[in-house]
Design a protein around this motif. Structure first.
Motif, PDB file in Angstrom:
ATOM      1  N   ARG A 140       4.794   5.922  -5.143  1.00 18.03           N
ATOM      2  CA  ARG A 140       3.579   6.002  -5.794  1.00 18.03           C
ATOM      3  C   ARG A 140       2.696   3.934  -5.103  1.00 18.03           C
ATOM      4  N   ARG A 143       0.672   7.479  -2.959  1.00 15.29           N
ATOM      5  CA  ARG A 143      -0.008   7.481  -3.335  1.00 15.29           C
ATOM      6  C   ARG A 143      -1.365   6.848  -3.274  1.00 15.29           C
ATOM      7  N   SER A 146      -2.875   7.042  -0.059  1.00 13.23           N
ATOM      8  CA  SER A 146      -3.897   8.199   0.205  1.00 13.23           C
ATOM      9  C   SER A 146      -4.483   7.663  -0.921  1.00 13.23           C
TER      10      SER A 146
END
Length: 179
Positions: A140, A143, A146
């Motif tokens: 997570r 992510r 990102s």
């Protein structure tokens, strides 16, 4: 307890960017979820430690009971002080006691093996659960990082586009005034 992964407190404000409150709320939600997952992992590790302590107490109790049985069974009556019939009964009693002791030792060993296996399974399950929690939190966080990188790239592209547009507008402004 380990600290959650560091995440940015806020994002930079830009023209036509994301809603700052919405981004902050999402980060707060993710941080709360990471804290919850960390607490779950810590609880599983604590449970595994408790089971290990219980196993050690069971082993100590088993050793104590085995020592008592050995003391009771290895204190024979003096065969010279009793008659043949009593000597025979005493021999049968010793044989039966030896059988009972052997059976008790086998059962105690089986109980210890079962307790060790259960503790090992619980410990392995707790570790696996903790690793899954940490891996999920890392995924997570990756992510989020990102998304943050993509957002920053998009914002740079938008800034460059706007700069180009302003440059074109500045160049075309004198032409309109002349026409």
């Amino acid at each position: 307890m380990t600290a959650p992964l560091p995440l940015p407190e806020s994002f930079a404000l830009t023209w036509r960017g994301y809603d700052r409150e919405q981004v902050d709320e999402r980060i707060d939600e993710l941080l709360a979820e990471i804290r919850l997952l960390t607490a779950d992992r810590d609880a599983a590790v604590t449970e595994a430690e408790n089971l290990a302590r219980r196993l050690e107490r069971a082993r100590a109790e088993h050793a104590e009971l085995s020592a008592r049985i050995d003391r009771l069974c290895h204190t024979p009556a003096d065969p010279a002080a009793v008659s043949d019939r009593v000597r025979h009964l005493l021999g049968l009693a010793h044989a039966e006691a030896d059988g009972i002791v052997a059976t008790a030792r086998e059962r105690a060993a089986a109980i210890v093996r079962e307790a060790e296996a259960a503790a090992d399974r619980r410990t392995a399950d707790a570790r696996a659960h903790a690793y899954r929690i940490v891996d999920d939190a890392r995924r997570r966080a990756d992510r989020l990082a990102s998304i943050e990188r993509r957002t920053a790239d998009r914002l740079r592209q938008i800034d460059a586009f706007l700069a180009d547009a302003e440059s074109l507008l500045d160049e075309q402004a004198p032409l309109r005034a002349v026409a």
